[in-house]
Write an enzyme that holds these catalytic residues in place. Structure first.
Site, PDB file in Angstrom:
ATOM      1  N   ASP A 113      29.988  43.705  36.138  1.00 20.19           N
ATOM      2  CA  ASP A 113      31.024  44.690  36.415  1.00 20.19           C
ATOM      3  C   ASP A 113      30.927  45.792  35.366  1.00 20.19           C
ATOM      4  O   ASP A 113      31.022  45.518  34.162  1.00 20.19           O
ATOM      5  CB  ASP A 113      32.400  44.002  36.356  1.00 20.19           C
ATOM      6  CG  ASP A 113      33.370  44.581  37.354  1.00 20.19           C
ATOM      7  OD1 ASP A 113      33.425  45.815  37.444  1.00 20.19           O
ATOM      8  OD2 ASP A 113      34.070  43.808  38.026  1.00 20.19           O
ATOM      9  N   ASP A 216      33.299  49.902  38.652  1.00 26.64           N
ATOM     10  CA  ASP A 216      34.751  49.976  38.700  1.00 26.64           C
ATOM     11  C   ASP A 216      35.193  51.439  38.845  1.00 26.64           C
ATOM     12  O   ASP A 216      34.699  52.313  38.124  1.00 26.64           O
ATOM     13  CB  ASP A 216      35.288  49.403  37.379  1.00 26.64           C
ATOM     14  CG  ASP A 216      36.774  49.163  37.383  1.00 26.64           C
ATOM     15  OD1 ASP A 216      37.221  48.267  38.114  1.00 26.64           O
ATOM     16  OD2 ASP A 216      37.493  49.877  36.647  1.00 26.64           O
ATOM     17  N   GLU A 297      33.108  50.625  43.648  1.00 26.29           N
ATOM     18  CA  GLU A 297      34.503  50.521  44.055  1.00 26.29           C
ATOM     19  C   GLU A 297      35.009  51.949  44.133  1.00 26.29           C
ATOM     20  O   GLU A 297      35.338  52.548  43.104  1.00 26.29           O
ATOM     21  CB  GLU A 297      35.328  49.727  43.035  1.00 26.29           C
ATOM     22  CG  GLU A 297      36.756  49.541  43.490  1.00 26.29           C
ATOM     23  CD  GLU A 297      37.773  49.384  42.370  1.00 26.29           C
ATOM     24  OE1 GLU A 297      38.821  48.798  42.620  1.00 26.29           O
ATOM     25  OE2 GLU A 297      37.543  49.875  41.251  1.00 26.29           O
ATOM     26  N   HIS A 359      39.831  40.470  43.716  1.00 31.11           N
ATOM     27  CA  HIS A 359      40.829  40.104  42.718  1.00 31.11           C
ATOM     28  C   HIS A 359      42.002  41.077  42.652  1.00 31.11           C
ATOM     29  O   HIS A 359      42.882  40.910  41.815  1.00 31.11           O
ATOM     30  CB  HIS A 359      40.139  40.035  41.346  1.00 31.11           C
ATOM     31  CG  HIS A 359      39.575  41.370  40.944  1.00 31.11           C
ATOM     32  ND1 HIS A 359      38.501  41.944  41.589  1.00 31.11           N
ATOM     33  CD2 HIS A 359      39.965  42.259  40.007  1.00 31.11           C
ATOM     34  CE1 HIS A 359      38.256  43.121  41.043  1.00 31.11           C
ATOM     35  NE2 HIS A 359      39.130  43.334  40.077  1.00 31.11           N
ATOM     36  N   ASP A 360      41.995  42.109  43.481  1.00 30.65           N
ATOM     37  CA  ASP A 360      43.072  43.104  43.435  1.00 30.65           C
ATOM     38  C   ASP A 360      44.030  43.038  44.615  1.00 30.65           C
ATOM     39  O   ASP A 360      45.040  43.742  44.617  1.00 30.65           O
ATOM     40  CB  ASP A 360      42.470  44.520  43.405  1.00 30.65           C
ATOM     41  CG  ASP A 360      41.833  44.837  42.070  1.00 30.65           C
ATOM     42  OD1 ASP A 360      42.293  44.309  41.044  1.00 30.65           O
ATOM     43  OD2 ASP A 360      40.862  45.620  42.057  1.00 30.65           O
TER      44      ASP A 360
END
Ligand code: NOJ
Length: 574
Positions: A113, A216, A297, A359-360
């Protein structure tokens, strides 16, 4: 240092187009030392579960690891304090090397990440930057004087969680910018030294064996140089397409009912043209490491905005998530239109990537759990995810139907939940420990897990489902291994078969590669529904159904699907 890159792994440089990805949230996957927090040795001990080279394992080909770098964990790893190390709670660089080696030994690629819109406020770069106005790293972050006699923040930008995007720093008497928490100051990508420092980080991990990165909030990197005020939400420019998303609906409701100022059109702090130039530089680096890849993302108001991050199709990101798919209503037509809009919008060589959970967000099984239908729907979603044209990303625990618990406030850890409770319980529900068995803490830890395990542990765990041939886990395994055998599913074209013969309530599509033709039919209704593949096809053989009671059979070109049943068929042209 000698490069440990995955040389010799099968699949060629574009392996990622055919791969099945799996996201691990390291804090919650497997704890080896009883401190209640997952770690790298724990992950290594479970790699055989993910892929031991046989259909008895899940069979995934790549893992995206949410951050495991040193971090004060204000945003659970998304606030990085050192880009080139491992947080001691997760292990050491030696553990990382072993992780890479063990993954590669199993033909699993390693995706890290890359969280470089911002650092942690504990990062030595920021500590230097905030130490004095004339520190050489001052300009590595975005510092500005206050506005007017009241010393207001430099502009009206809000951060993505809550409150203003600016925090006043007493020591040097200026504001600094943060698109997320105040503990996550934004890097100044306009500064060439910052770019070079980040590019060095990228090379560091590629040299050390990583096969790529998840980027990210890549749409946030570069900011408007004049720092112009964002227009208010209701002045949103006409959208060029796209689906109404749940987030947007939430924005509208909160804006009108509570009058919250959070919601503005983020016109000047995201999607800056210069960000695309940065990503082109990033891609050039990756291209020097054949076989490396990236997934962005990127959140945008329209598919065009998100698709732009593919550049020409081969000169920016390799893949981008298309999050609108996560927000579709439970309707075949909604999913079909979303997929086709994305297919239509992508530049010619661009390759889609899909996911339903991360995870969000609340896990898909919980999101679509109306009337207890979650389990049936999870199977339908799995079949769609693994048969659409594009790279599927599975979120840990999705394969055993892990559900979000409804945490009371005192158990919440996520700053978003703590701030917005009870309107929004934050993201902890999707981050609970992996459920390996039905014992203490689901077999995740011998200690006290950092978050309690999710609901219905007795049936939603790996050990129990491994023993049951009809389980969701075994369905995932069959599907993933079938996908490996069928190159039409990996690389074939996509064509909708929805039309006069197949009304909109069933999502029917064809995946085609030369002679190989596979049809997928997904019934989104709770009633039996016919599927008709004639006159184009005469015969069909069922390869897999979401209904475990259906065996392999020759169905013919016409069949009836059960309620919320999905099937994968091999079809023969008339
Ligand atoms: C997106 C990540 O997925 C999320 O978990 C994080 O809070 C923000 N970016 C900030 O890094």
């Amino acid at each position: 240092m000698q490069s440990r890159r995955g040389k010799g792994l099968p699949g060629g440089n574009d392996w990622w187009k055919r791969a099945v990805f799996y996201q691990i949230y390291p804090r919650s996957f497997m704890d080896s030392n009883g401190d209640g927090i997952g770690d790298l040795p724990g992950i290594i001990s479970k790699l055989d579960y993910l892929n031991d080279g046989t259909p008895g394992s899940l069979g995934i080909d790549a893992i995206w690891f949410s951050p495991f770098y040193p971090s004060p964990d204000r945003d659970f790893g998304y606030d990085v304090a050192d880009y080139c190390d491992i947080d001691p709670r997760y292990g050491t660089l030696a553990d990382f090397d072993r992780l890479v080696e063990e993954c590669h030994r199993r033909n699993i690629r390693v995706m890290l990440d890359l969280v470089v819109n911002h650092t942690s406020s504990e990062h030595p770069w920021f500590k230097e930057s905030r130490s004095s106005r004339d520190n050489p790293k001052r300009d590595w972050y975005i510092w500005r004087d206050g506005r007017g006699p009241k010393n207001k923040p430099p502009n009206n930008w809000r951060n993505n969680f809550y409150g203003p995007a600016w925090t006043w720093d007493e020591q040097t008497g200026q504001y600094y910018l943060h698109s997320f928490l105040k503990d996550q100051p934004d890097l100044n990508w306009a500064n060439p030294e910052v770019r070079q420092a980040i590019f060095k980080v990228i090379r560091f991990w590629l040299e050390r064996g990583a096969d790529g990165f998840r980027l990210d909030v890549a749409h946030h990197y570069y900011k408007d140089e004049q720092l112009r005020d964002n227009p208010p939400f209701y002045k949103r420019e006409k959208r060029t397409g796209g689906m109404a998303s749940r987030d947007r609906t939430l924005e509208i409701n909160l804006y009108y009912t509570l009058g919250l100022p959070e919601f503005q059109v983020k016109k000047y702090n995201q999607h800056h043209p210069e960000t695309h130039r940065i990503l082109k530089e990033f891609r050039k680096i990756l291209d020097q490491y054949p076989g490396s890849t990236s997934v962005g993302e990127v959140i945008g108001d329209s598919p065009e905005t998100v698709a732009a991050y593919y550049g020409s199709g081969t000169d920016e990101l390799h893949m981008n998530f298309y999050f609108d798919l996560m927000h579709c209503r439970w309707r075949a037509g909604a999913f079909r239109r979303c997929v086709e809009l994305w297919e239509k919008t992508l530049p010619p060589e661009a390759w889609p990537a899909y996911t339903f959970s991360n995870h969000d967000v609340m896990r898909a099984i919980s999101r679509y759990d109306r009337g207890g239908r979650g389990d049936a729907r999870a199977r339908l979603l799995a079949l769609m995810l693994l048969t659409l044209r594009g790279t599927p990303f599975i979120y840990y625990g999705e394969e055993i139907g892990m559900k979000d618990p409804k945490f009371p406030r005192h158990l919440l850890q996520d700053p978003v939940g703590l701030k917005w409770y009870p309107f929004h319980r934050g993201r902890d529900g999707a981050r609970t420990p992996m459920q390996w068995n039905d014992g203490h803490a689901g077999g995740f830890t011998s200690g006290r897990p950092w978050l309690p395990v999710g609901p219905e542990l007795e049936k939603r765990n790996v050990a129990t489902q491994e023993k049951d041939s009809a389980s969701l886990l075994n369905f995932y395994k069959k599907l993933i291994w079938l996908r490996k055998e069928q190159s039409a599913l990996q690389e074939g074209s996509y064509r909708s078969l929805t039309g006069a013969a197949n009304p909109e309530e069933v999502f029917v599509y064809l995946r085609e590669l030369a002679e190989s033709k596979l049809a997928v039919a997904l019934n989104f209704t709770t009633r039996p529904r016919p599927v008709n593949l004639a006159p184009e096809f005469t015969a069909a053989r069922l390869l897999l159904s979401t209904d475990p009671s259906r065996g392999a059979e020759d169905t013919g070109a016409q069949l009836v699907l059960g309620p919320e049943e999905g099937v994968l068929l091999e079809v023969e042209p008339a």
